[in-house]
Design a protein around this motif. Sequence first.
Motif, PDB file in Angstrom:
ATOM      1  N   TYR A  79       0.739  -1.050   0.043  1.00  0.00           N
ATOM      2  CA  TYR A  79       0.296   0.179  -0.134  1.00  0.00           C
ATOM      3  C   TYR A  79       0.872   1.052   0.007  1.00  0.00           C
ATOM      4  O   TYR A  79       2.054   1.478  -0.116  1.00  0.00           O
ATOM      5  N   TYR A  80       0.267   2.664   0.100  1.00  0.00           N
ATOM      6  CA  TYR A  80       0.673   3.487  -0.174  1.00  0.00           C
ATOM      7  C   TYR A  80       0.188   4.730   0.417  1.00  0.00           C
ATOM      8  O   TYR A  80      -0.759   4.371   1.409  1.00  0.00           O
ATOM      9  N   ASP A  81       1.024   5.183   1.537  1.00  0.00           N
ATOM     10  CA  ASP A  81       0.605   6.839   3.122  1.00  0.00           C
ATOM     11  C   ASP A  81       1.175   7.415   2.172  1.00  0.00           C
ATOM     12  O   ASP A  81       2.169   7.592   1.523  1.00  0.00           O
ATOM     13  N   PRO A  82      -0.126   8.011   2.209  1.00  0.00           N
ATOM     14  CA  PRO A  82      -1.301   8.235   2.655  1.00  0.00           C
ATOM     15  C   PRO A  82      -1.717   7.650   1.293  1.00  0.00           C
ATOM     16  O   PRO A  82      -1.789   7.300   0.010  1.00  0.00           O
ATOM     17  N   PRO A  83      -3.662   7.366   1.866  1.00  0.00           N
ATOM     18  CA  PRO A  83      -4.000   6.305   0.455  1.00  0.00           C
ATOM     19  C   PRO A  83      -4.660   7.750  -0.198  1.00  0.00           C
ATOM     20  O   PRO A  83      -4.478   6.297  -2.051  1.00  0.00           O
ATOM     21  N   PHE A 106       5.788   4.143  -9.157  1.00  0.00           N
ATOM     22  CA  PHE A 106       4.635   5.063  -8.374  1.00  0.00           C
ATOM     23  C   PHE A 106       4.463   6.019 -10.155  1.00  0.00           C
ATOM     24  O   PHE A 106       4.623   6.565 -10.374  1.00  0.00           O
ATOM     25  N   GLU A 107       2.992   4.917 -10.015  1.00  0.00           N
ATOM     26  CA  GLU A 107       2.385   5.519 -11.748  1.00  0.00           C
ATOM     27  C   GLU A 107       1.274   6.482 -11.237  1.00  0.00           C
ATOM     28  O   GLU A 107       0.728   5.445 -10.844  1.00  0.00           O
ATOM     29  N   VAL A 108       0.865   7.597 -11.659  1.00  0.00           N
ATOM     30  CA  VAL A 108       0.100   8.229 -11.321  1.00  0.00           C
ATOM     31  C   VAL A 108      -1.117   7.808 -13.413  1.00  0.00           C
ATOM     32  O   VAL A 108      -0.073   8.973 -14.271  1.00  0.00           O
ATOM     33  N   MET A 115       7.761   6.926 -11.310  1.00  0.00           N
ATOM     34  CA  MET A 115       8.672   6.981 -10.373  1.00  0.00           C
ATOM     35  C   MET A 115       9.184   5.509 -10.233  1.00  0.00           C
ATOM     36  O   MET A 115       7.926   4.752 -10.123  1.00  0.00           O
ATOM     37  N   MET A 116      10.563   5.258  -9.960  1.00  0.00           N
ATOM     38  CA  MET A 116      10.750   4.072  -9.426  1.00  0.00           C
ATOM     39  C   MET A 116      10.986   3.649  -8.136  1.00  0.00           C
ATOM     40  O   MET A 116      11.487   4.353  -7.492  1.00  0.00           O
ATOM     41  N   LEU A 136      -5.215   7.324 -10.440  1.00  0.00           N
ATOM     42  CA  LEU A 136      -5.425   5.989 -10.156  1.00  0.00           C
ATOM     43  C   LEU A 136      -3.841   6.355  -9.348  1.00  0.00           C
ATOM     44  O   LEU A 136      -3.241   6.655 -11.019  1.00  0.00           O
ATOM     45  N   ILE A 137      -3.243   5.951  -8.672  1.00  0.00           N
ATOM     46  CA  ILE A 137      -2.212   5.704  -9.094  1.00  0.00           C
ATOM     47  C   ILE A 137      -1.579   4.503  -8.598  1.00  0.00           C
ATOM     48  O   ILE A 137      -2.045   3.335  -7.633  1.00  0.00           O
ATOM     49  N   VAL A 138      -0.669   3.844  -9.754  1.00  0.00           N
ATOM     50  CA  VAL A 138      -0.394   2.267  -9.355  1.00  0.00           C
ATOM     51  C   VAL A 138       1.303   2.076  -9.539  1.00  0.00           C
ATOM     52  O   VAL A 138       1.614   2.997  -9.353  1.00  0.00           O
ATOM     53  N   CYS A 139       1.269   0.414  -8.454  1.00  0.00           N
ATOM     54  CA  CYS A 139       2.707   0.048  -8.652  1.00  0.00           C
ATOM     55  C   CYS A 139       3.008  -0.865 -10.208  1.00  0.00           C
ATOM     56  O   CYS A 139       1.667  -0.907 -10.000  1.00  0.00           O
TER      57      CYS A 139
END
Length: 160
Positions: A79-83, A106-108, A115-116, A136-139
């Motif tokens: 997960y990402y903090d913050p959501p 971290f891809e918007v 970013m990696m 959406l921000i995805v890994c």
Amino acid sequence: MHLHKYEKYWLAFGVGSLIVFLLITGIMAFHNGSHPPSAKNTINYEKVDEITPFNKPGVHKVEGKDWDYEAVVVASAFYYDPPTLEVPVGAKVKFIATSKDVVHGFEVAGTNINMMLEPGYISEYVTTVDKVGEYLIVCNEYCGVGHAQMHSMLKVVEPK
Ligand SMILES: [Cu+2]
């Protein structure tokens, strides 16, 4: 041992390609000084929660800098903090992120923010968010069994 003529050509081509590749990489790294952008700032990934700015993840307004907001993100499995991140449209935002465990992405989606996030390194990207919407921000770096569920949201809103 007998080698066929064409086999020798093929071997020479293979070895030659390897040498050319190493030469290009070597010149880029040592002469031109190209390194991954994140190599500039390092961090102890075991103490991310105690280190500024990662002890306060989220969007912060800043004064006297080249950007208006700092969006601080800590990634960890899964997960990402913050959501969610919320920024006003038109703002210049510096994204500052790192990982607490393994390599994450971290891809918007729909923007050029990508970013990696590597443990031990701080990744930064400055951009102006110019379109209202929810992104959406995805890994995008495979990080384990929960990888596909790893996401968060960037909300670009009208200024209040
Ligand atoms: Cu992932």
